[in-house]
Design an enzyme around this catalytic site. Sequence first.
Site, mmCIF file in Angstrom:
data_model
loop_
_atom_site.group_PDB
_atom_site.id
_atom_site.type_symbol
_atom_site.label_atom_id
_atom_site.label_comp_id
_atom_site.label_asym_id
_atom_site.label_seq_id
_atom_site.Cartn_x
_atom_site.Cartn_y
_atom_site.Cartn_z
ATOM 1 N N LYS A 1 9.201 -55.020 44.850
ATOM 2 C CA LYS A 1 7.940 -54.360 44.575
ATOM 3 C C LYS A 1 6.747 -55.295 44.815
ATOM 4 O O LYS A 1 6.548 -55.770 45.903
ATOM 5 C CB LYS A 1 7.962 -53.812 43.147
ATOM 6 C CG LYS A 1 9.233 -53.013 42.815
ATOM 7 C CD LYS A 1 9.483 -51.846 43.759
ATOM 8 C CE LYS A 1 10.543 -50.878 43.253
ATOM 9 N NZ LYS A 1 11.884 -51.432 43.105
ATOM 10 N N TYR B 1 12.708 -47.846 33.971
ATOM 11 C CA TYR B 1 13.215 -47.310 35.228
ATOM 12 C C TYR B 1 14.542 -46.592 34.997
ATOM 13 O O TYR B 1 15.443 -47.110 34.331
ATOM 14 C CB TYR B 1 13.368 -48.447 36.234
ATOM 15 C CG TYR B 1 14.080 -48.068 37.500
ATOM 16 C CD1 TYR B 1 13.705 -46.951 38.241
ATOM 17 C CD2 TYR B 1 15.136 -48.841 37.969
ATOM 18 C CE1 TYR B 1 14.365 -46.606 39.411
ATOM 19 C CE2 TYR B 1 15.804 -48.510 39.134
ATOM 20 C CZ TYR B 1 15.417 -47.392 39.849
ATOM 21 O OH TYR B 1 16.084 -47.060 41.001
ATOM 22 N N ARG C 1 25.922 -69.575 49.392
ATOM 23 C CA ARG C 1 26.056 -68.776 48.176
ATOM 24 C C ARG C 1 25.635 -69.576 46.953
ATOM 25 O O ARG C 1 25.136 -69.033 45.976
ATOM 26 C CB ARG C 1 27.506 -68.283 48.022
ATOM 27 C CG ARG C 1 27.752 -67.548 46.705
ATOM 28 C CD ARG C 1 29.047 -66.753 46.732
ATOM 29 N NE ARG C 1 30.169 -67.491 47.235
ATOM 30 C CZ ARG C 1 30.864 -68.405 46.532
ATOM 31 N NH1 ARG C 1 30.520 -68.694 45.296
ATOM 32 N NH2 ARG C 1 31.881 -69.041 47.075
ATOM 33 N N ASP D 1 11.230 -56.900 31.639
ATOM 34 C CA ASP D 1 11.030 -56.516 33.033
ATOM 35 C C ASP D 1 9.526 -56.579 33.300
ATOM 36 O O ASP D 1 8.750 -55.802 32.746
ATOM 37 C CB ASP D 1 11.569 -55.100 33.266
ATOM 38 C CG ASP D 1 11.502 -54.678 34.728
ATOM 39 O OD1 ASP D 1 10.572 -55.095 35.430
ATOM 40 O OD2 ASP D 1 12.384 -53.907 35.160
#
Length: 384
Positions: free
Chosen positions: A201, A104, A52, A176
């Site tokens: 993406k 988005y 982690r 972004d």
Amino acid sequence: MSDHCSIETLCTHGDPDNRIPHPFGAVTMPVFFSTAYAHPGFLESTGYDYSRVSNPTRAELENTVTALEEGAGTVALSSGMAAITLWMELLPQGSHIVCSEDIYGGTIRLFENVGKNHGLSVTAVDTGDTKAVEAAIRDNTAALFVETPGNPTMRVSDLRALKKICERHHLILAVDNTFLTPYFQKPLTLGADFVIHSGTKFLSGHNDVLAGFLTSKTREDAERVQALTMTCGSCLGPLDSYLALRGLKTLPLRMEKQQANAQKIAQWLKERPYVEAVHYVGLPDDPGYALNRSQATGAGSMISFSVDTKERALRALTKVKLIYFAESLGGVESLLTYPATQTHKDVPQEIRERLGITDNFLRLSVGIEGADDLIRDLQQALED
């Protein structure tokens, strides 16, 4: 040495200044599934203690993205939404965010629902209009969140101008960069403080992994983000990290091919009598063409367009044969999306319509197939 490497070399080999030795001379970074790592001795570490906190496969991916974006540090996360959520954790309680209205729909949902529950408030404006941005700033505004080109109408925002506004008002600028990737656009070099990606993406590029990235411009911010990631636990798993690394190796080839296809398809769409508007920043008559060329080296492969009727748009969704009717983007396969009920269904109807996200509006993520094959598929799907 990374300063002198081409982006093609960085994608293929990673950052030579931060290369992690591969066991047994492996050419490809192995997948390290181990959750825990043995200590050589008391208060000693190999550099990896618990996955982690850090994992060798993920670390190589993070170092590569950092080099590509020319940042100080990156965390690889479970999705793009996880990256935005983590960025929000950096903001003081009660902060106000100004964001692009052309982003988005899931980002808007996150800001409106989760953000408000954490004491954040949000104002969405056309970030291509600097006066509108200035007018939206309040005393408690802490950050400006921008997506350029916008999703889904491809509006372009001037990152250099927005950085000047942020400097005047002491705001954080987050961008972004999912649509163009660092292959075509590097927001940190234009003044951004943070860059966010849905790594699902273009960066991964094969429609087979969920991932997100948050890259910081400064070492101080990178350390804050790393500490938050360790605490919140939204890190990317080793197998997904491996798949993202594999995808990055072909990023330059994919982006060039997808862009070339998009250019040809966008021009073809413009010539169809039943197509009312085409939004693609690679077309010279697109409103964002000149600005995009001034801050990016390419236009990418995202196209939005409006046809003459809702019936034609809906018919195309079910008639495409080569292109998939699906709501993601950026993979090697071309995808056709209906934003009004898919990616932007949570945006109020009056805002959608004002932005042009109407019931005859389609978004196309262009893949690496043959451009002529894609055009033939669109033609048989769109024409009566």
